[in-house]
Scaffold this motif. Sequence first.
Motif: not given
Length: 326
Positions: A48, A76-77, A103, A106-110, A112-113
Amino acid sequence: MSRPATTPPPLHLVLGEEELLVERAVREALDTARLADPRADAVRVRVSELTPSYFAELVSPSLFSEGRVVVLDAAQDIGQENADAVLSYIADPADGVVLVVVHSGGGRSKAAKSLPAALRKAGAAVTECPKITKPAERESFVRNEVRRAGGRIDAAGVVALVDAVGTDLRELASAATQLVADSGGSVDEEAVRRYHRGRAEVTGFQVAEKAVAGDRAAALESLRWAQQIGVAHVLLADALADAVRTIARVSAAGRGNPNQMAGELGMPPWKIRKAQGQSKGWSAAGLAAAMRVAARVNAEVKGAAADPAYALERAVLDIVAARRQR
């Protein structure tokens, strides 16, 4: 020209959410790098706080040929721009630079995943650090800790140690190491009981229980004794945070049957039952204040405070005070 055998892997993926295992994996990557180059510098940054240009600066080879270990936390962010910068770099890693990506899986964005798969494909050394939640996993962890310390433990000893110490992995790891040292390497149920008998039973959990109960004098006495017998500052801070966090989670879930709530909260019924009793003296405002105290002292004992012992004492007093907020 082939790399020398002592050259550390240039890429590491530390995958999972078990904090103790994650920290060990990062430390092992750093230690391995410093075996090859004792002068290797270490830089740790959350994604971040990253920008593509800052990342490029971090992974640029040193002008003086000194090694460097760059640890990217909470990957993951990661956003698309930073992910693109990392993917571009891992296609051709720089000599003398070790990149460690931490990591959660997980992750919210493609972006990150997909990052872990890309690191695996690039040949990263992968360390899995899954969350340990099941009793059998915790018992296996204890057996491994005893072996890691050079000892052996029987089944009864494993059960006794978990019963005596609780579920916190840092507490279990510390106790396992100490038991191996005290018992000459062979740990059984009697050794565990002997180790935890009397005032030496004071642990981070007991300090935390006195603090969240609002017992100022007993909490300070337990804290000072725990520090005197060598309980690590980080274990005491973790125990305070766990006690406050548990009460907050159980309070937010409302009243209910602990056996039915166990699956939803990911806690054993006995822990929920205890937290339900402890929560009766807490207000929402008090719990919010205590959570801030727990976060503060966690940072302080990991280097933000000049005197971690004083930071812990102040945290205990602040948690006791928070309990009185209405």
